[in-house]
Design a protein around this motif. Structure first.
Motif, PDB file in Angstrom:
ATOM      1  N   THR A 182       0.866  -1.171   0.000  1.00 37.50           N
ATOM      2  CA  THR A 182       0.000   0.000   0.000  1.00 37.50           C
ATOM      3  C   THR A 182       0.909   1.228   0.000  1.00 37.50           C
ATOM      4  O   THR A 182       1.902   1.261   0.724  1.00 37.50           O
ATOM      5  CB  THR A 182      -0.848   0.020   1.294  1.00 37.50           C
ATOM      6  N   VAL A 183       0.590   2.240  -0.832  1.00 39.45           N
ATOM      7  CA  VAL A 183       1.358   3.487  -0.805  1.00 39.45           C
ATOM      8  C   VAL A 183       0.490   4.561  -0.141  1.00 39.45           C
ATOM      9  O   VAL A 183      -0.616   4.858  -0.607  1.00 39.45           O
ATOM     10  CB  VAL A 183       1.779   3.935  -2.230  1.00 39.45           C
ATOM     11  N   LEU A 184       1.006   5.118   0.983  1.00 42.49           N
ATOM     12  CA  LEU A 184       0.248   6.102   1.766  1.00 42.49           C
ATOM     13  C   LEU A 184       1.010   7.417   1.804  1.00 42.49           C
ATOM     14  O   LEU A 184       2.159   7.474   2.254  1.00 42.49           O
ATOM     15  CB  LEU A 184       0.071   5.574   3.194  1.00 42.49           C
ATOM     16  N   ASP A 185       0.369   8.470   1.326  1.00 44.62           N
ATOM     17  CA  ASP A 185       0.993   9.791   1.307  1.00 44.62           C
ATOM     18  C   ASP A 185       0.719  10.508   2.629  1.00 44.62           C
ATOM     19  O   ASP A 185      -0.436  10.769   2.973  1.00 44.62           O
ATOM     20  CB  ASP A 185       0.413  10.595   0.126  1.00 44.62           C
ATOM     21  N   LEU A 186       1.795  10.820   3.344  1.00 44.79           N
ATOM     22  CA  LEU A 186       1.650  11.499   4.637  1.00 44.79           C
ATOM     23  C   LEU A 186       2.036  12.965   4.535  1.00 44.79           C
ATOM     24  O   LEU A 186       2.247  13.628   5.539  1.00 44.79           O
ATOM     25  CB  LEU A 186       2.521  10.805   5.692  1.00 44.79           C
ATOM     26  N   THR A 187       2.182  13.495   3.317  1.00 42.70           N
ATOM     27  CA  THR A 187       2.613  14.894   3.171  1.00 42.70           C
ATOM     28  C   THR A 187       1.430  15.862   3.048  1.00 42.70           C
ATOM     29  O   THR A 187       1.621  17.060   3.114  1.00 42.70           O
ATOM     30  CB  THR A 187       3.528  15.078   1.933  1.00 42.70           C
ATOM     31  N   SER A 188       0.216  15.333   2.836  1.00 43.83           N
ATOM     32  CA  SER A 188      -0.945  16.222   2.729  1.00 43.83           C
ATOM     33  C   SER A 188      -1.713  16.220   4.055  1.00 43.83           C
ATOM     34  O   SER A 188      -1.442  15.403   4.927  1.00 43.83           O
ATOM     35  CB  SER A 188      -1.850  15.775   1.579  1.00 43.83           C
ATOM     36  N   ASP A 189      -2.700  17.133   4.194  1.00 40.26           N
ATOM     37  CA  ASP A 189      -3.424  17.258   5.465  1.00 40.26           C
ATOM     38  C   ASP A 189      -4.068  15.944   5.890  1.00 40.26           C
ATOM     39  O   ASP A 189      -3.874  15.475   7.000  1.00 40.26           O
ATOM     40  CB  ASP A 189      -4.512  18.345   5.346  1.00 40.26           C
ATOM     41  N   THR A 190      -4.857  15.383   4.971  1.00 38.66           N
ATOM     42  CA  THR A 190      -5.436  14.058   5.238  1.00 38.66           C
ATOM     43  C   THR A 190      -4.542  13.011   4.590  1.00 38.66           C
ATOM     44  O   THR A 190      -4.176  13.170   3.425  1.00 38.66           O
ATOM     45  CB  THR A 190      -6.847  13.960   4.603  1.00 38.66           C
ATOM     46  N   PRO A 191      -4.156  11.953   5.315  1.00 39.46           N
ATOM     47  CA  PRO A 191      -3.363  10.901   4.679  1.00 39.46           C
ATOM     48  C   PRO A 191      -4.127  10.289   3.494  1.00 39.46           C
ATOM     49  O   PRO A 191      -5.335  10.046   3.593  1.00 39.46           O
ATOM     50  CB  PRO A 191      -3.185   9.875   5.800  1.00 39.46           C
ATOM     51  N   VAL A 192      -3.413  10.082   2.390  1.00 40.55           N
ATOM     52  CA  VAL A 192      -4.071   9.614   1.169  1.00 40.55           C
ATOM     53  C   VAL A 192      -3.458   8.295   0.700  1.00 40.55           C
ATOM     54  O   VAL A 192      -2.234   8.175   0.590  1.00 40.55           O
ATOM     55  CB  VAL A 192      -3.915  10.649   0.030  1.00 40.55           C
ATOM     56  N   ILE A 193      -4.316   7.313   0.419  1.00 39.27           N
ATOM     57  CA  ILE A 193      -3.852   6.054  -0.172  1.00 39.27           C
ATOM     58  C   ILE A 193      -3.683   6.276  -1.673  1.00 39.27           C
ATOM     59  O   ILE A 193      -4.649   6.550  -2.388  1.00 39.27           O
ATOM     60  CB  ILE A 193      -4.858   4.913   0.086  1.00 39.27           C
ATOM     61  N   LEU A 194      -2.428   6.175  -2.132  1.00 38.94           N
ATOM     62  CA  LEU A 194      -2.157   6.383  -3.560  1.00 38.94           C
ATOM     63  C   LEU A 194      -2.246   5.069  -4.325  1.00 38.94           C
ATOM     64  O   LEU A 194      -2.456   5.062  -5.531  1.00 38.94           O
ATOM     65  CB  LEU A 194      -0.767   6.984  -3.763  1.00 38.94           C
ATOM     66  N   ARG A 195      -2.008   3.966  -3.597  1.00 39.80           N
ATOM     67  CA  ARG A 195      -2.133   2.643  -4.213  1.00 39.80           C
ATOM     68  C   ARG A 195      -2.608   1.680  -3.138  1.00 39.80           C
ATOM     69  O   ARG A 195      -1.977   1.579  -2.086  1.00 39.80           O
ATOM     70  CB  ARG A 195      -0.774   2.184  -4.759  1.00 39.80           C
ATOM     71  N   PRO A 196      -3.721   0.949  -3.367  1.00 38.91           N
ATOM     72  CA  PRO A 196      -4.139  -0.042  -2.368  1.00 38.91           C
ATOM     73  C   PRO A 196      -3.158  -1.209  -2.388  1.00 38.91           C
ATOM     74  O   PRO A 196      -2.553  -1.499  -3.423  1.00 38.91           O
ATOM     75  CB  PRO A 196      -5.522  -0.481  -2.854  1.00 38.91           C
ATOM     76  N   GLY A 197      -2.964  -1.878  -1.249  1.00 39.90           N
ATOM     77  CA  GLY A 197      -1.996  -2.979  -1.200  1.00 39.90           C
ATOM     78  C   GLY A 197      -2.190  -3.837   0.022  1.00 39.90           C
ATOM     79  O   GLY A 197      -3.309  -3.959   0.541  1.00 39.90           O
ATOM     80  N   GLY A 198      -1.104  -4.390   0.509  1.00 36.66           N
ATOM     81  CA  GLY A 198      -1.125  -5.368   1.597  1.00 36.66           C
ATOM     82  C   GLY A 198      -1.684  -4.871   2.917  1.00 36.66           C
ATOM     83  O   GLY A 198      -2.092  -5.675   3.751  1.00 36.66           O
TER      84      GLY A 198
END
Ligand code: AMP
Ligand code: MG
Length: 340
Positions: A182-198
């Motif tokens: 799973t790719v999770l972006d922690l640089t924006s206000d709300t954490p965003v899943i950029l790619r679903p994964g394990g």
């Protein structure tokens, strides 16, 4: 010549150490991880990082994931660790979760395709961790396949794509999860899943309180925030159709008889024990973890059999790991989904 280093059965620690030194010195080494096999290079040697793009045929604007084996290594990769990353790392590292954070300026820009953020992960695979420890450097490792092909979940898959093109492949057996992190972006206000994964949306929400999917994952007309998500991916050579819903088997049977009448060689992926005539059948479990673990291998098996068309049953629901399974298999089929 590509040397296969066995880490199953009687592990060859000496050869593993030799390959890790070779990587630290600039060579490419394919390594097993719990997600899929990765094509590894020293993150701090720009020429080696560039070599990965060349060997894979990977688009230049698609940044790589940096793999670390301890939190000390993290500081050489990122410039700061946001506060909310701490509970996430505590809960999911080591494991199949990649975090996007601000990049350390000393990390070569080739790794991040020029972005000021970087993707970083601590794998849980023991062999991967030992390999990184022995190398003593952060390891960039995209999936060890030619770009666009189904991801590799066994060393044999890596060999299919890169025999003679890389010096070492570490055989750590079949990847436990079988699909990417799973790719999770922690640089924006709300954490965003950029790619679903394990690691699933539900698991992340429990720890973070709020998390959302990138709009580009849900809405086809929106550009995905993760550069890699816009590319064709995971595709077998055959044309592929996905079937989901109660009547999936029945619909597959109907299309199969039509394809058989046209003289097409067909492969069927089924989740039931229904029998299908005059075709190659591979059964995947209706338990999502087992389904995921066998999915890419099934696509490569059908490629090896030279089928013209693949008809694949998958889950209707999108909870837990099913979100990642559907993301991958939809891409494999170029979005050709039949709701039944
Ligand atoms: P792969 O290693 O081939 O499984 O792909 C890694 C995924 O992470 C791709 O979809 C990349 O686009 C994505 N990725 C890597 N670095 C970043 C970043 N800094 N920002 C957003 N997405 C990234
Ligand atoms: Mg990949």
């Amino acid at each position: 010549m590509t040397e296969i280093i066995k880490m199953t059965g009687e592990p060859d620690f000496e050869a593993l150490s030799e390959a890790a030194s070779a990587l630290a010195g600039g060579s490419l080494v394919a390594i097993p991880t719990e997600t899929v096999y990765g094509l590894g290079a020293n993150a701090f040697i720009p020429e080696s990082v560039n070599e990965i793009f060349k060997v894979k045929g990977r688009p230049q604007d698609n940044p790589l994931i940096v793999h670390i084996d301890n939190l000390d290594m993290l500081s050489s990769v990122v410039s700061e660790v946001p506060k909310r990353a701490i509970p996430v790392m505590e809960k999911f590292w080591p494991g199949p979760l990649t975090l996007i954070m601000k990049k350390n300026p000393l990390l070569p820009s080739e790794v991040t395709a020029g972005l000021d953020t970087v993707a970083v992960r601590m794998p849980s695979s023991k062999v991967a961790r030992l390999f990184i420890t022995l190398a003593g450097v952060p390891v960039v490792a995209p999936s060890a396949n030619i770009s666009g092909r189904p991801s590799p979940t066994k060393y044999e898959h890596v060999l299919e794509d890169f025999d003679g093109k890389i010096p070492y492949i570490i055989d750590g057996g079949a990847s436990e999860i079988g699909l990417e992190s799973t790719v999770l972006d922690l640089t924006s206000d709300t954490p965003v899943i950029l790619r679903p994964g394990g690691v699933s949306y539900e698991e992340l929400k429990e720890v973070l309180g709020h998390v959302k999917y990138d709009e580009g994952l849900i809405n086809e007309s929106v550009k995905p925030k993760s550069p890699g998500m816009k590319y064709k991916h995971y595709a077998p050579k055959a044309e592929m159709f996905i079937f989901e819903g109660e009547s999936a088997s029945k619909k597959i049977e109907e299309m199969l008889s039509q394809l058989n009448a046209e003289g097409k060689k067909t492969g069927v992926i089924t989740m039931s024990d229904r029998k299908f005539d005059s075709c190659h059948v591979l059964s995947l479990s209706c338990e999502p973890y087992a389904y995921a673990a066998g999915m890419f291998d099934a696509l490569r098996q059908f490629d090896a059999l030279g089928v013209d068309v693949i008809l694949a049953e998958t889950f209707k629901e999108t909870d837990g790991l099913k979100a990642a399974i559907k993301n991958r298999i939809y891409k494999s089929a170029g979005g050709k989904v039949i709701l039944c």
